[in-house]
Enzyme design. Sequence first.
Site, mmCIF file in Angstrom:
data_model
loop_
_atom_site.group_PDB
_atom_site.id
_atom_site.type_symbol
_atom_site.label_atom_id
_atom_site.label_comp_id
_atom_site.label_asym_id
_atom_site.label_seq_id
_atom_site.Cartn_x
_atom_site.Cartn_y
_atom_site.Cartn_z
ATOM 1 N N ASP A 85 0.863 -1.179 0.000
ATOM 2 C CA ASP A 85 0.000 0.000 0.000
ATOM 3 C C ASP A 85 0.901 1.231 0.000
ATOM 4 O OD1 ASP A 85 -1.968 -1.872 0.343
ATOM 5 O OD2 ASP A 85 -2.776 -1.039 2.202
ATOM 6 N N HIS A 161 5.205 -7.210 -0.490
ATOM 7 C CA HIS A 161 5.101 -8.484 -1.191
ATOM 8 C C HIS A 161 5.911 -8.448 -2.482
ATOM 9 C CE1 HIS A 161 1.388 -9.802 1.144
ATOM 10 N NE2 HIS A 161 1.529 -8.528 1.487
ATOM 11 N N SER A 272 7.403 3.786 5.473
ATOM 12 C CA SER A 272 8.706 3.928 4.830
ATOM 13 C C SER A 272 8.528 4.044 3.320
ATOM 14 C CB SER A 272 9.616 2.757 5.190
ATOM 15 O OG SER A 272 10.948 3.098 4.889
#
Length: 303
Positions: A85, A161, A272
């Site tokens: 995200d 991911h 981050s």
Amino acid sequence: QVALYKSVPTRLLSRAWGRLNQVELPTWLRKPVYSLYIWTFGVNMKEAAVEDLHHYRNLSEFFRRKLKPQARPVCCVHSVISPSDGKILNFGQVKNCEVEQVKGVTYSLESFLGPRISTEEMHFSQAPAGNSFQKQLVTKEGNELYHCVIYLAPGDYHCFHSPTDWTVSHRRHFPGSLMSVNPGVARWIKELFCHNERVVLTGDWKHGFFSLTAVGATNVGLIRIYFDQDLHTNSPSYSKGSYNDFSFISNNNKEGIPMRKGEHLGEFNLGSTIVLIFEAPKDFRFNLKAGQKIRFGEALGSL
């Protein structure tokens, strides 16, 4: 002002914050503390695998909460998906060995990735040594080098991911600073991503070179790669400008670590940035707009 900011002991502060995050909260305090965080950063707890706030023993567990399996369907049509995200800060072709961290503010490709890895470990093109670092990364004739920068805000899902089917053959860890990677700070400090602690994963996908870099930030002392037990980030002792390498290719494993698109890869302990740098044919197109919000599993681009 920049020099003053760089002098702030962000690594020490981040380690202190990390320890504070791991302190177990009394059950009665969990809901008010997490509710304040949810309200401040707009967290959608309906997507969380566990919605009950009392379940999370400390802030660290809450930050690294998992999602319901159906919350992020992985796009099957496009070859590269968002690994997390976040917000798209920049994307496009890499030009003149420079990459934009935000519009108009660049950093050196070689400073960011570090010196070229040996051809024994990576299938780099046999370009002459004097050739540009950018051209040395491109392994197939007719390909170009592309990049995409994704900023994870504190309220985002903090796991990341695999963005495509690829094989990870090498890890390079830069134990640098931990300055904020907020887009406002990224506009202010040139080569911010080259100063900060980061973990560079490099390997190959069907079109050649592929890399994913997890960039640390203030209060993000932990960068975890699930298949890499030897990685330890934000260590108290480090030499500025240093890095350490680890190869996933060995006598027992000639290929490296195979990753499938959408597979769990790692996590941050707060917000981050993730930077993708990869080669692809000239007709590769991003399916993005600068500044847009994106979710893990959504399309980044395809041929």
